[in-house]
Design a protein around this motif. Structure first.
Motif, PDB file in Angstrom:
ATOM      1  N   GLY A  98      -0.238 -66.705  -3.105  1.00  0.00           N
ATOM      2  CA  GLY A  98       1.214 -66.792  -3.160  1.00  0.00           C
ATOM      3  C   GLY A  98       1.853 -65.955  -4.244  1.00  0.00           C
ATOM      4  O   GLY A  98       3.055 -65.712  -4.216  1.00  0.00           O
ATOM      5  N   GLY A  99       1.050 -65.488  -5.219  1.00  0.00           N
ATOM      6  CA  GLY A  99       1.619 -64.787  -6.367  1.00  0.00           C
ATOM      7  C   GLY A  99       1.877 -63.314  -6.142  1.00  0.00           C
ATOM      8  O   GLY A  99       2.735 -62.721  -6.779  1.00  0.00           O
ATOM      9  N   ASN A 100       1.125 -62.689  -5.224  1.00  0.00           N
ATOM     10  CA  ASN A 100       1.304 -61.266  -4.918  1.00  0.00           C
ATOM     11  C   ASN A 100       1.354 -60.406  -6.181  1.00  0.00           C
ATOM     12  O   ASN A 100       2.288 -59.643  -6.414  1.00  0.00           O
ATOM     13  CB  ASN A 100       2.572 -61.053  -4.083  1.00  0.00           C
ATOM     14  CG  ASN A 100       2.433 -61.610  -2.678  1.00  0.00           C
ATOM     15  OD1 ASN A 100       1.477 -61.318  -1.974  1.00  0.00           O
ATOM     16  ND2 ASN A 100       3.386 -62.441  -2.273  1.00  0.00           N
ATOM     17  N   ILE A 101       0.314 -60.504  -7.022  1.00  0.00           N
ATOM     18  CA  ILE A 101       0.309 -59.734  -8.258  1.00  0.00           C
ATOM     19  C   ILE A 101       0.269 -58.243  -7.969  1.00  0.00           C
ATOM     20  O   ILE A 101      -0.238 -57.800  -6.951  1.00  0.00           O
ATOM     21  CB  ILE A 101      -0.870 -60.130  -9.177  1.00  0.00           C
ATOM     22  CG1 ILE A 101      -2.222 -59.982  -8.472  1.00  0.00           C
ATOM     23  CG2 ILE A 101      -0.697 -61.529  -9.704  1.00  0.00           C
ATOM     24  CD1 ILE A 101      -3.402 -60.235  -9.385  1.00  0.00           C
ATOM     25  N   ARG A 102       0.823 -57.497  -8.926  1.00  0.00           N
ATOM     26  CA  ARG A 102       0.867 -56.044  -8.810  1.00  0.00           C
ATOM     27  C   ARG A 102       1.040 -55.436 -10.198  1.00  0.00           C
ATOM     28  O   ARG A 102       1.316 -56.139 -11.174  1.00  0.00           O
ATOM     29  CB  ARG A 102       1.982 -55.589  -7.878  1.00  0.00           C
ATOM     30  CG  ARG A 102       3.405 -55.469  -8.437  1.00  0.00           C
ATOM     31  CD  ARG A 102       4.081 -56.783  -8.811  1.00  0.00           C
ATOM     32  NE  ARG A 102       4.122 -57.754  -7.736  1.00  0.00           N
ATOM     33  CZ  ARG A 102       5.087 -57.814  -6.809  1.00  0.00           C
ATOM     34  NH1 ARG A 102       6.114 -57.000  -6.865  1.00  0.00           N
ATOM     35  NH2 ARG A 102       5.048 -58.755  -5.888  1.00  0.00           N
ATOM     36  N   ILE A 133       5.792 -46.001 -22.482  1.00  0.00           N
ATOM     37  CA  ILE A 133       5.427 -46.414 -21.123  1.00  0.00           C
ATOM     38  C   ILE A 133       4.470 -47.597 -21.257  1.00  0.00           C
ATOM     39  O   ILE A 133       3.516 -47.547 -22.037  1.00  0.00           O
ATOM     40  CB  ILE A 133       4.734 -45.280 -20.338  1.00  0.00           C
ATOM     41  CG1 ILE A 133       5.639 -44.040 -20.255  1.00  0.00           C
ATOM     42  CG2 ILE A 133       4.342 -45.753 -18.940  1.00  0.00           C
ATOM     43  CD1 ILE A 133       4.917 -42.804 -19.705  1.00  0.00           C
ATOM     44  N   VAL A 134       4.737 -48.649 -20.502  1.00  0.00           N
ATOM     45  CA  VAL A 134       3.852 -49.821 -20.508  1.00  0.00           C
ATOM     46  C   VAL A 134       3.461 -50.123 -19.065  1.00  0.00           C
ATOM     47  O   VAL A 134       4.335 -50.387 -18.222  1.00  0.00           O
ATOM     48  CB  VAL A 134       4.531 -51.058 -21.127  1.00  0.00           C
ATOM     49  CG1 VAL A 134       3.538 -52.222 -21.174  1.00  0.00           C
ATOM     50  CG2 VAL A 134       5.062 -50.755 -22.520  1.00  0.00           C
ATOM     51  N   SER A 135       2.179 -50.069 -18.788  1.00  0.00           N
ATOM     52  CA  SER A 135       1.664 -50.519 -17.500  1.00  0.00           C
ATOM     53  C   SER A 135       1.369 -52.005 -17.614  1.00  0.00           C
ATOM     54  O   SER A 135       0.537 -52.425 -18.419  1.00  0.00           O
ATOM     55  CB  SER A 135       0.389 -49.755 -17.138  1.00  0.00           C
ATOM     56  OG  SER A 135      -0.278 -50.388 -16.057  1.00  0.00           O
ATOM     57  N   LEU A 136       2.046 -52.799 -16.806  1.00  0.00           N
ATOM     58  CA  LEU A 136       1.845 -54.241 -16.800  1.00  0.00           C
ATOM     59  C   LEU A 136       0.990 -54.624 -15.600  1.00  0.00           C
ATOM     60  O   LEU A 136       1.285 -54.219 -14.466  1.00  0.00           O
ATOM     61  CB  LEU A 136       3.182 -54.978 -16.719  1.00  0.00           C
ATOM     62  CG  LEU A 136       4.166 -54.763 -17.871  1.00  0.00           C
ATOM     63  CD1 LEU A 136       5.510 -55.384 -17.531  1.00  0.00           C
ATOM     64  CD2 LEU A 136       3.621 -55.348 -19.169  1.00  0.00           C
ATOM     65  N   GLU A 137      -0.068 -55.386 -15.838  1.00  0.00           N
ATOM     66  CA  GLU A 137      -0.869 -55.933 -14.748  1.00  0.00           C
ATOM     67  C   GLU A 137      -0.585 -57.423 -14.617  1.00  0.00           C
ATOM     68  O   GLU A 137      -0.249 -58.095 -15.579  1.00  0.00           O
ATOM     69  CB  GLU A 137      -2.362 -55.710 -14.997  1.00  0.00           C
ATOM     70  CG  GLU A 137      -2.781 -54.257 -15.023  1.00  0.00           C
ATOM     71  CD  GLU A 137      -2.647 -53.629 -16.389  1.00  0.00           C
ATOM     72  OE1 GLU A 137      -2.023 -52.546 -16.487  1.00  0.00           O
ATOM     73  OE2 GLU A 137      -3.152 -54.227 -17.358  1.00  0.00           O
ATOM     74  N   GLU A 138      -0.749 -57.901 -13.385  1.00  0.00           N
ATOM     75  CA  GLU A 138      -0.554 -59.316 -13.037  1.00  0.00           C
ATOM     76  C   GLU A 138       0.903 -59.766 -13.169  1.00  0.00           C
ATOM     77  O   GLU A 138       1.192 -60.868 -13.628  1.00  0.00           O
ATOM     78  CB  GLU A 138      -1.500 -60.230 -13.828  1.00  0.00           C
ATOM     79  CG  GLU A 138      -2.956 -60.019 -13.475  1.00  0.00           C
ATOM     80  CD  GLU A 138      -3.879 -61.158 -13.859  1.00  0.00           C
ATOM     81  OE1 GLU A 138      -3.394 -62.280 -14.128  1.00  0.00           O
ATOM     82  OE2 GLU A 138      -5.099 -60.932 -13.877  1.00  0.00           O
ATOM     83  N   ILE A 139       1.803 -58.891 -12.744  1.00  0.00           N
ATOM     84  CA  ILE A 139       3.196 -59.315 -12.524  1.00  0.00           C
ATOM     85  C   ILE A 139       3.249 -59.993 -11.163  1.00  0.00           C
ATOM     86  O   ILE A 139       2.862 -59.410 -10.140  1.00  0.00           O
ATOM     87  CB  ILE A 139       4.148 -58.108 -12.559  1.00  0.00           C
ATOM     88  CG1 ILE A 139       4.276 -57.559 -13.993  1.00  0.00           C
ATOM     89  CG2 ILE A 139       5.523 -58.471 -12.005  1.00  0.00           C
ATOM     90  CD1 ILE A 139       5.051 -58.448 -14.940  1.00  0.00           C
TER      91      ILE A 139
END
Length: 610
Positions: free
Chosen positions: A395-399, A339-345
């Motif tokens: 504009g990037g809407n990171i999640r 499992i990889v939690s990615l931040e700033e997608i």
């Protein structure tokens, strides 16, 4: 030139050292009259000049450095005849606004107004630089020896960082008498504008795109095994750190990693700037000596271990050129966690601000790159944010997004999760379960205003449910720096992080009420330290524990900022995982210490047996 200035020039005597007596000082004398002022008079014994706002006439000095670029053009000059007070600097910056016409070694006199300039503005909390502005500059002679640099070393910099600010001045240290033998910030301030030198200094923050790096003059101060300097508490600010930038061509600036050394002397005026505080602006830089730093690789999880990772991929969108590098890092350095939690997608068109929130193109491009790098074809889950509601690059809407290897772990989908629906906790067959999966924790709550909402999901590994909560807490933007005039500096941004930590802890409490021995992993870019109030609130009464604390102190870091290796990324675990004793934690250092980083964060990996 006025007759008055001519008369002063006639009276100005410059004694230049011969080559045979190069160790002697150049002597500058000014006319003996009531209003004559020397540089040390201007600098005074506090951070604020006693002449601030006043005009000074024919201040004499030798030019030690010239800055002909940027918005702060001017030059430094120094009186080669110091007084006997270690608190008074003998150097000062002359702000010309246009490219200066003087050169290093010129003996000059300057008439102008003494000003206190605060880089970043007064709201930043930064200290001020004493300057002479609106100057009239007269060159008396050229080719003079520059005053010998003050050598800044381990023995000269005090161990204590800064005095406590004056309560009557809202915590400012500006009006306090400088005590350069007691406090590091006072020591550096006593050298403001002077020619200084560090020798054989180890690099503790890699060079950046702005041709800056950080060194330490205290090689044994909280040293990490990889050559950095670890920030382990609010009271261990690491006094030996000093920023270095160049007065010469950018192309000549060393391309350095943490653990490298600037061998030999690095010399130039000591400045203070908005982005690093005290800075050696070098007109001579030591020779770069490689420390041989290599990127780390964690071990592969065993068949019975679940590997969970967190990785901030720094505003990743489809236009970036870093997909292959991120994929290689996940496959080869992290060894393909389950499992990889990615931040700033970011969304599918990145910073284009047109209402797009879908990130499927971004995530799919990364998954395809992982497959091409020899990794598994990850499946993924996420919740699109509402447009412009989660902060980050406009504009990037990171999640946050979950990647998971469906050959090793399954995801329990419970429909209904969206940008505004709050996930809750229920019981299914006597076990804790989420009401929606994937889902967000209280997205309408004040704690998450203009910030990323936690992403919660249920996974199953070998028949055992593991609830994972991915986070990206509010940034530290706006906090006062360690070199602030306010001591201790205010950390205003942590107010929101404390609220966020309380929300996540409360959610975990609900899970543990439903199932005492539930396996819960809370992870992500917490934007705060493992010893911070944020971490303490997250840990609560034992509901969670930050597993990076299982590492030796010298290895606890995921980010490097202003010479301090520090923790921002964390994986916290519930009591059942900690009690098992079989977990293993690794902060995998592949980015933060390197000049060619693909993210400014190092990923974290936890392996355990649910």
């Amino acid at each position: 030139m006025s007759s008055k200035s001519s008369a002063r020039l006639v009276a100005l005597a410059v004694a230049v050292c011969s080559a045979a007596a190069a160790t002697q000082m150049t002597v500058l004398t000014t006319p003996a009259h009531a209003d004559s002022v020397r540089i040390h008079d201007i600098q005074g014994t506090t951070r604020i000049s006693p002449y601030a706002g006043r005009q000074v006439t024919d201040v004499a000095g030798i030019v030690t450095g010239v800055r002909g670029y940027g918005s702060t053009r001017g030059f430094w000059m120094q009186d080669p005849n110091p007084d006997n007070d270690p608190a008074t600097s003998e150097g000062v910056f002359v702000f010309t606004s246009s490219t200066p016409t003087v050169t290093v070694g010129d003996a000059v006199t300057v008439t102008g107004t003494v000003s206190e300039y605060v880089p970043g503005g007064t709201s930043s909390g930064n200290q001020s630089i004493t300057e002479i502005t609106k100057p009239t500059v007269t060159v008396v002679s050229s080719g003079n020896p520059v005053p010998a640099p003050v050598v800044i070393g381990a023995e000269s910099v005090p161990a204590a960082y800064a005095p406590a600010g004056d309560p009557a001045a809202k915590g400012s240290v500006n009006g306090l008498p400088l005590r350069p033998s007691t406090y590091a910030l006072d020591y550096y301030e006593s050298l403001e504008g002077m020619n200084v030198q560090v020798a054989d200094a180890r690099v503790v923050t890699a060079s950046n795109p702005y041709s800056e790096l950080w060194v330490t003059v205290k090689p044994d101060e909280n040293r990490s095994p990889r050559g950095g300097t670890v920030y382990g508490s609010y009271d261990s600010q690491n006094t030996g750190r000093l920023q270095v930038e160049s007065l010469g061509p950018v192309a000549d600036f060393p391309v350095a990693n943490v653990g490298d050394t600037l061998a030999g002397p690095t010399t130039g005026p000591l400045d203070y700037n908005q982005f690093g505080g005290y800075t050696l602006v070098a007109n001579r830089i030591g020779t770069l000596k490689s420390g041989g730093l290599q990127r780390e690789t964690t071990r592969k999880q065993s068949p019975g271990e679940l590997a969970v990772a967190t990785y901030n991929v720094e505003n990743l969108d489809p236009s970036d050129a870093t997909f292959d590098a991120h994929a290689a890092a996940i496959v080869h350095n992290l060894r393909s966690p389950d499992i990889v939690s990615l931040e700033e997608i970011q969304d599918n068109n990145g910073a284009v601000d047109d209402g797009t929130v879908d990130a499927s193109v971004t995530v799919t491009k990364l998954i395809d790159a992982i497959v091409a790098a020899g990794g598994p074809r990850y499946d993924w889950r996420g919740v699109d944010p509402a447009d412009k509601q989660d902060g980050g690059e406009p504009g990037g809407n990171i999640r946050q997004v979950f990647l998971f290897n469906s050959q090793r772990v399954s995801f329990t989908d419970r429909p209904g999760g969206d940008s505004i629906t709050a996930a809750g906790v229920t019981k299914v067959r006597g076990k804790a379960a989420l009401t929606v999966s994937p889902g967000r924790i209280n997205p309408a709550g004040d704690a998450w205003k203009s910030s990323r909402k936690p992403l919660a999901g249920e996974f199953v590994f070998r028949g055992r449910t593991v609830i994972v909560i991915a986070n990206h807490f509010a940034s530290k933007g706006g906090d006062q720096g360690l070199t602030s005039q306010y001591q201790p500096p205010a950390r205003g941004s942590e107010v929101q992080r404390h609220l966020q930590a309380a929300e996540v802890n409360s959610f975990v409490k609900d899970i543990l009420k439903a199932e005492k021995n539930a396996d819960v992993v809370v992870l992500g870019d917490m934007n705060d330290f493992e010893f911070s109030g944020t971490a303490k609130i997250l840990e609560g009464g034992g509901e969670l524990w930050s597993a990076i604390k299982s590492l030796p102190r010298g290895e606890r870091y995921s980010y490097v900022y202003q010479g301090n290796a520090q923790v921002l990324d964390q994986i916290l675990i519930s009591p059942s995982i900690r009690r098992g004793g079989g977990f293993e934690y690794d902060s995998v250092h592949i980015n933060a210490e390197f000049h060619d980083q693909i993210s400014d964060h190092d990923p974290q990996v936890l392996r355990f047996r649910p």
